[in-house]
Design an enzyme around this catalytic site. Sequence first.
Site: not given
Ligand code: URA
Length: 447
Positions: A82, A161, A168, A183, A187
Amino acid sequence: MNAVEVIRHKRDGKALSAEEIAWFVTAYTHGDVTDYQMAAFCMAVVWRGMTREETVALTLAMLHSGEELHARDVLTPVADKHSTGGVGDKVTLAVAPLVAACGLPIAKMSGRGLGHTGGTVDKLESISGLRTELGRDEFLALVKRHGLALSAQSSELAPADGMMYALRDVTATVDSIPLIAASIMSKKLAVGPSHLLLDVKVGSGAFMKTETAARRLARAMVQIGEDAGVRTVAALSSMEQPLGRAVGNALEVAEAVDILRGTGPADVTELCLHETATLLVMAGIADGEPDGHARAERAVRDGSGLAKLAEVVAAQGGDARQIEDTSLLPKAPVRVEIGAPQSGYITAMDAERIGMASVRLGAGRMHKGDPIDPAVGLVLLAKAGDWLDAGAPLVEVHARSEDDVQAIRDGLLGAYTWGDEAPALTPLLLGSVGRESRRTRKSATRS
Ligand code: URA
């Protein structure tokens, strides 16, 4: 429990209990805590921060708001990677097939573009017919059969999220280490890999503008992953200037194919080989970084990485001929080369402004739900550290119309800083956090 009390505690700088956090997030996903209360809570977290225990509790509460795939119960080892988001970041499109071609299955769910940063799913969708909305069973079956699936983030996983992120994004509460860590990790844990590599971006084009902040984010995410039994490493890399030369969806797919053919720009190729090697070492497939690097290079040389990408594109309904011949990818009708406005060294390129110029051409979204134009974007013909004479080729704009080029021209040129002296460039690889820690900093390479 009471939402106002929870918000007040955080506002006053108290550490919340795991029960308070779980209650608040669950109540929000059920509609019993309102958007404005969640926004106030997030702002309180931005100002007051969270302890390690609170960040873990927030991650778990978000994770438990939806389904879990438990990928590692179906197949072990199974990896995930990621990126925290950058400009010109097509690394997943090359690393995922390279890793899979080297024998490590990879279960990859990706997001769409966010602000000035691009998203892997938007890039993948520039390939005709490619389906990225995969159900749980199909996603896992593809990973088992091909060693790789490239899916959009499922709305069933960590739905809290999705809801919180949308809030956000419009309440200036994105830049918070605990909120970003929870966040991302909610995931990732919902997919359930055995090994996870996080690419934490640092610099003008990243959410984390300083190395200190990026390192804190990296440490927070590695701790959450290791606590959850996922072998986790965070590699820090510079986002002071865009990665590679292509910025825009189809243009970045084409550049990822170049990387897989061994003809990609040096900077992004270096990062892809490094990430592939790190994952292979983490999973015990490679015996140290040099061996991992050699395996990654072999998968480029023998074409197995590129063949894996084409195989998976076809398995997901996409037109694999566009991978074999990238001239078949969508093309913008207008291409305009912009020359250097003066002679000198490019001493800096503001990646965020370059990302925004590409978004304004239509490669990203100005508003939630806006359609994406896969063909438009930028090709950076020179990078920081290069000397150009006035008028020499600087950037090629791929646009729908001449008017679109004119509309972004000044903003784009404003992203460049010029000087008479060659600049000292920030290294691309800034070390890592986690058990595969590299202690040395490698020097930057230019594309
Ligand atoms: N990427 C994400 O998935 N969440 C965040 O809060 C910032 C970047």
